[in-house]
Design a protein around this motif. Structure first.
Motif, short mmCIF file in Angstrom:
data_model
loop_
_atom_site.label_atom_id
_atom_site.label_comp_id
_atom_site.label_asym_id
_atom_site.label_seq_id
_atom_site.Cartn_x
_atom_site.Cartn_y
_atom_site.Cartn_z
N UNK A 192 79.35 13.01 -111.48
CA UNK A 192 79.31 11.56 -111.69
C UNK A 192 78.81 10.83 -110.44
N UNK A 193 79.14 11.35 -109.27
CA UNK A 193 78.68 10.74 -108.02
C UNK A 193 77.17 10.81 -107.89
N UNK A 194 76.55 11.90 -108.38
CA UNK A 194 75.09 12.05 -108.34
C UNK A 194 74.40 11.18 -109.38
N UNK A 195 75.17 10.62 -110.34
CA UNK A 195 74.67 9.71 -111.37
C UNK A 195 73.45 10.27 -112.11
N UNK A 196 73.67 11.34 -112.90
CA UNK A 196 72.55 11.93 -113.65
C UNK A 196 71.99 10.94 -114.67
N UNK A 197 70.70 11.07 -114.93
CA UNK A 197 70.02 10.11 -115.80
C UNK A 197 70.35 10.23 -117.27
N UNK A 198 70.61 11.45 -117.75
CA UNK A 198 70.86 11.64 -119.18
C UNK A 198 72.12 12.46 -119.40
N UNK A 199 72.59 12.42 -120.63
CA UNK A 199 73.77 13.21 -121.01
C UNK A 199 73.48 14.71 -120.90
N UNK A 200 72.33 15.19 -121.41
CA UNK A 200 72.04 16.62 -121.26
C UNK A 200 71.95 17.06 -119.79
N UNK A 201 71.46 16.18 -118.92
CA UNK A 201 71.38 16.53 -117.50
C UNK A 201 72.78 16.70 -116.91
N UNK A 202 73.71 15.85 -117.29
CA UNK A 202 75.09 15.95 -116.80
C UNK A 202 75.74 17.24 -117.30
N UNK A 203 75.52 17.56 -118.57
CA UNK A 203 76.11 18.78 -119.14
C UNK A 203 75.47 20.03 -118.53
N UNK A 204 74.17 19.99 -118.27
CA UNK A 204 73.50 21.12 -117.65
C UNK A 204 74.00 21.33 -116.21
N UNK A 205 74.25 20.24 -115.51
CA UNK A 205 74.78 20.34 -114.14
C UNK A 205 76.17 20.97 -114.16
N UNK A 206 76.98 20.61 -115.15
CA UNK A 206 78.31 21.22 -115.26
C UNK A 206 78.19 22.71 -115.53
N UNK A 207 77.26 23.11 -116.38
CA UNK A 207 77.06 24.53 -116.67
C UNK A 207 76.61 25.29 -115.41
N UNK A 208 75.79 24.65 -114.59
CA UNK A 208 75.36 25.27 -113.34
C UNK A 208 76.56 25.46 -112.40
N UNK A 209 77.39 24.43 -112.31
CA UNK A 209 78.59 24.53 -111.47
C UNK A 209 79.54 25.58 -112.03
N UNK A 210 79.63 25.67 -113.34
CA UNK A 210 80.52 26.65 -113.97
C UNK A 210 80.10 28.08 -113.64
N UNK A 211 78.81 28.31 -113.50
CA UNK A 211 78.33 29.65 -113.13
C UNK A 211 78.73 30.00 -111.70
N UNK A 212 78.81 29.00 -110.85
CA UNK A 212 79.19 29.23 -109.46
C UNK A 212 80.71 29.35 -109.32
N UNK A 213 81.43 28.43 -109.96
CA UNK A 213 82.90 28.40 -109.90
C UNK A 213 83.44 29.31 -111.02
N UNK A 214 83.75 30.53 -110.66
CA UNK A 214 84.19 31.51 -111.66
C UNK A 214 85.52 31.15 -112.30
N UNK A 215 86.28 30.23 -111.71
CA UNK A 215 87.61 29.91 -112.25
C UNK A 215 87.55 29.00 -113.47
N UNK A 216 86.41 28.36 -113.73
CA UNK A 216 86.29 27.48 -114.90
C UNK A 216 86.00 28.34 -116.12
N UNK A 217 86.97 28.43 -117.01
CA UNK A 217 86.81 29.23 -118.22
C UNK A 217 87.21 28.48 -119.49
N UNK A 218 87.94 27.38 -119.35
CA UNK A 218 88.51 26.72 -120.51
C UNK A 218 87.57 25.78 -121.24
N UNK A 219 86.58 25.23 -120.53
CA UNK A 219 85.68 24.28 -121.19
C UNK A 219 84.24 24.62 -120.82
N UNK A 220 83.33 24.04 -121.61
CA UNK A 220 81.90 24.18 -121.35
C UNK A 220 81.30 22.77 -121.19
#
Length: 122
Positions: free
Chosen positions: A54-82
Motif C-alpha cells: 500500500x505504501x508503494x501505491x500500485x496503480x491497479x488491483x492486479x498489480x497489488x495482487x501480483x506484488x503480494x504473490x511476489x512477496x509470498x514467494x520470498x516470505x515462506x511463512x505466508x501460507x493461509x492466503x493468496x
C-alpha cells in the motif's frame, strides 16, 4: 512437645498430586502456545507485506495482487492466503488493502482451536 512439632512439620510442602496437576496444566498451556505462535507470526508477516504494498501505491488491483504473490514467494511463512484473497480499494487516492482468514489449529483428539484473523493497510 515433640508431638506438637511433628504435627506442624507434616503440614508443610507441596503434595505430589498438586505438583502433577500444575505440571499437566503448564504442559497443556505450552502446547497451545507452541501451536498458536506461528499463526500469529504469519499474521504479522501478512500485515507488514500489505503495508509495504500500500505504501508503494500500485496503480491497479492486479498489480497489488501480483506484488503480494511476489512477496509470498520470498516470505515462506505466508501460507493461509493468496493474492486473490486480498480486497484492494482506493480511498482518497491511496490504496487500501484488507484481508480476512481463519486458521484451525488441531490441539489433540477432537479438540481444535479456530482463530479468525483480519487486517488492513495503514
Amino acid at each position: 512437645m515433640r508431638q506438637q512439632s511433628m504435627k506442624r512439620s507434616r503440614a508443610r510442602g507441596i503434595s505430589l498430586l498438586g505438583l502433577l496437576f500444575w505440571a499437566v496444566l503448564l504442559a497443556c498451556g505450552g502446547v497451545v502456545v507452541a501451536k498458536v505462535v506461528p499463526t500469529v507470526m504469519e499474521y504479522y508477516t501478512i500485515q507488514n507485506a500489505i503495508n509495504r504494498i500500500a505504501k508503494n501505491n500500485p496503480g491497479t488491483v492486479p498489480a497489488a495482487k501480483a506484488e503480494f504473490e511476489r512477496i509470498k514467494q520470498i516470505e515462506y511463512s505466508i501460507q493461509s492466503i493468496t493474492g486473490n484473497d486480498l480486497v484492494v480499494s482506493k480511498e482518497n487516492d491511496k490504496v487500501r488493502i484488507s484481508f480476512a482468514y481463519e486458521r484451525q489449529i488441531e490441539l489433540f483428539g477432537p479438540v481444535s482451536l479456530l482463530i479468525k484473523y483480519q487486517g488492513h493497510s495503514n
